[in-house]
Scaffold this motif. Structure first.
Motif, PDB file in Angstrom:
ATOM      1  N   SER A 179      48.926  -9.175  77.523  1.00  0.00           N
ATOM      2  CA  SER A 179      48.180  -8.231  78.109  1.00  0.00           C
ATOM      3  C   SER A 179      46.988  -7.713  77.181  1.00  0.00           C
ATOM      4  O   SER A 179      47.084  -7.676  76.073  1.00  0.00           O
ATOM      5  N   GLN A 180      45.588  -7.696  77.921  1.00  0.00           N
ATOM      6  CA  GLN A 180      44.830  -7.197  77.197  1.00  0.00           C
ATOM      7  C   GLN A 180      44.950  -5.629  76.749  1.00  0.00           C
ATOM      8  O   GLN A 180      44.754  -5.528  75.475  1.00  0.00           O
ATOM      9  N   THR A 182      49.971  -1.789  79.822  1.00  0.00           N
ATOM     10  CA  THR A 182      50.415  -2.119  81.475  1.00  0.00           C
ATOM     11  C   THR A 182      51.949  -1.862  81.475  1.00  0.00           C
ATOM     12  O   THR A 182      52.912  -2.057  80.782  1.00  0.00           O
ATOM     13  N   GLU A 221      38.674  -8.825  93.551  1.00  0.00           N
ATOM     14  CA  GLU A 221      38.449  -7.686  92.853  1.00  0.00           C
ATOM     15  C   GLU A 221      37.026  -7.201  92.981  1.00  0.00           C
ATOM     16  O   GLU A 221      36.858  -5.969  93.110  1.00  0.00           O
TER      17      GLU A 221
HETATM   18  O1  M6R Z   1      45.866  -4.732  80.439  1.00  0.00           O
HETATM   19  P1  M6R Z   1      46.658  -6.222  81.124  1.00  0.00           P
HETATM   20  O2  M6R Z   1      46.084  -7.197  80.557  1.00  0.00           O
HETATM   21  O3  M6R Z   1      48.200  -5.911  80.736  1.00  0.00           O
HETATM   22  O4  M6R Z   1      46.118  -6.127  82.355  1.00  0.00           O
HETATM   23  C1  M6R Z   1      46.757  -6.750  83.553  1.00  0.00           C
HETATM   24  C2  M6R Z   1      46.182  -6.718  84.610  1.00  0.00           C
HETATM   25  O5  M6R Z   1      46.303  -5.142  85.253  1.00  0.00           O
HETATM   26  C3  M6R Z   1      44.505  -7.053  84.663  1.00  0.00           C
HETATM   27  O6  M6R Z   1      44.568  -8.387  84.202  1.00  0.00           O
HETATM   28  C4  M6R Z   1      44.138  -6.965  86.254  1.00  0.00           C
HETATM   29  O7  M6R Z   1      44.544  -7.926  86.619  1.00  0.00           O
HETATM   30  C5  M6R Z   1      42.632  -7.119  85.953  1.00  0.00           C
HETATM   31  N1  M6R Z   1      41.653  -6.180  86.642  1.00  0.00           N
HETATM   32  C6  M6R Z   1      42.034  -8.772  86.343  1.00  0.00           C
HETATM   33  O8  M6R Z   1      40.632  -8.801  86.382  1.00  0.00           O
END
Ligand code: M6R
Length: 362
Positions: A101-102, A106, A242
């Protein structure tokens, strides 16, 4: 700060060599060539890996499956968090659960992490925000060092996740005795070349921008790839959806005849991601099927792949690289394609409609 860039997304695409390099320095020693898993995770004792994530982070997980299985011979399952958490699958004690997760916030991914902990599994989090809930709650933090990512469409966080997971796959292979220290150092050095190759792959931006006016007119776009590139096909399609609002789907190229070929016509651009690896020929035969039906093709490949490409295909030539780093090297061109199509359409690239940077409610 956006600096001279028009959008954060563009800046963040260009930040990727640095983001990957910072991330890799947490895992690889450039002098000894040793790959280390932070937090003392002993991959020799891991007999299965369960990767859990959402969206783009899920695709980073899918890519890493090819690497963990090939380099470390560990079986890997990858699942979106919203399915995993409610499926409550049977788990075995030697499983390492890795959430990716970034944001580290999430909702579904966090719930899946908590569920895994409740099952007594060892947990690790590949997370960019190191003060986040997931970073705190996982047993081990596998950091990415992408720096703050502002654009809603994830770019540098994604490649940093792929970089971290690739380094971990090398560490896992070494820990499990799949290869000796010389091979470990060779693989580490290959991976440390990635930032330089990513910088070169970003340099094809002008050629990609030139494709945008045509692509911006499309209603549907299909992405195909094999192996780890099948996951990048999914990521490329998500990125285009997106920010440009063009309907796009990614497929494993071998699935072409099992359905998507019915969609091929003159008005449906097909993006093919195919480095000249062991699967290149297979992908080319899929391409001829597409061409026979009049589908316009844009092929992302390396110099050798470009030489062997069928006539009539538009080719974007990406730097030649080892398969280990191909997912990293092919990412930026795929992101840039989505970016320039969105700019061409006048879309709000950094704040696409209906989307939030962090999905903290399910
Ligand atoms: O913060 P996270 O990596 O957990 O977020 C996961 C997804 O919500 C995120 O990667 C989303 O798919 C992006 N908008 C992709 O560009």
């Amino acid at each position: 700060e956006r600096g001279n860039y028009r959008h954060f997304m563009e800046k963040e695409i260009h930040d990727q060599p640095d983001a990957c390099q910072h991330t890799l320095s947490a895992y690889l020693d450039p002098v000894s060539g040793k790959a280390t898993a932070p937090g003392g995770v002993d991959f020799a004792k891991v007999d299965r890996i369960q990767i859990i994530a959402c969206g783009t982070a899920f695709y980073a997980g899918l890519i890493s499956r090819y690497l963990f299985e090939r380099l470390a011979r560990i079986p890997v399952d990858v699942e979106v968090a919203s399915e995993f958490r409610y499926r409550e699958p049977p788990v075995t004690p030697g499983t390492l659960a890795i959430v990716v997760s970034q944001s580290g916030e999430t909702a579904d991914t966090l719930a899946a992490l908590r569920w895994c902990k409740g099952q007594g599994l060892q947990t690790a989090a590949v997370v960019n925000v190191h003060e986040s809930t997931m970073a705190r709650e996982a047993d081990v933090l596998f950091p990415t060092h992408a720096g703050p990512e502002i654009g809603v469409a994830s770019t540098k966080a994604f490649t940093s996740q792929v970089a971290a997971l690739t380094a971990l796959a090398i560490a896992a292979g070494a820990a499990r005795g799949m290869f000796d220290a010389t091979e470990e150092a060779r693989l580490s050095r290959l991976l440390l070349e990635a930032p330089r190759l990513i910088a070169q792959s970003i340099a094809v931006e002008d050629a990609i921008r030139a494709l945008a006016p045509d692509l911006a007119k499309a209603r549907d776009v299909l992405y195909f790839g094999r192996g780890a590139m099948s996951a990048l096909a999914l990521e490329g399609a998500l990125k285009l959806k997106e920010i440009s609002y063009i309907h796009a789907e990614g497929y494993a190229a071998g699935e072409l005849k099992h359905g998507p070929i019915a969609l091929i016509d003159e008005a449906t651009p097909v993006i093919v991601i195919a480095p000249s690896d062991a699967l290149y020929e297979k992908t080319m035969s899929n391409m001829s099927e597409v061409m026979a039906r009049g589908g316009p093709i844009i092929l992302f490949t390396d110099a050798e792949g470009a030489e062997n490409a069928p006539a009539g295909v538009k080719v974007i030539v990406v730097p030649t690289c080892d398969p280990l780093v191909a997912p990293l090297v092919f990412s930026a061109p795929i992101q840039l394609l989505a970016y320039h199509v969105a700019v061409q359409k006048g879309a709000d690239v950094d704040q696409p409609r209906n989307l939030a940077k962090s999905v903290t409610v399910e």
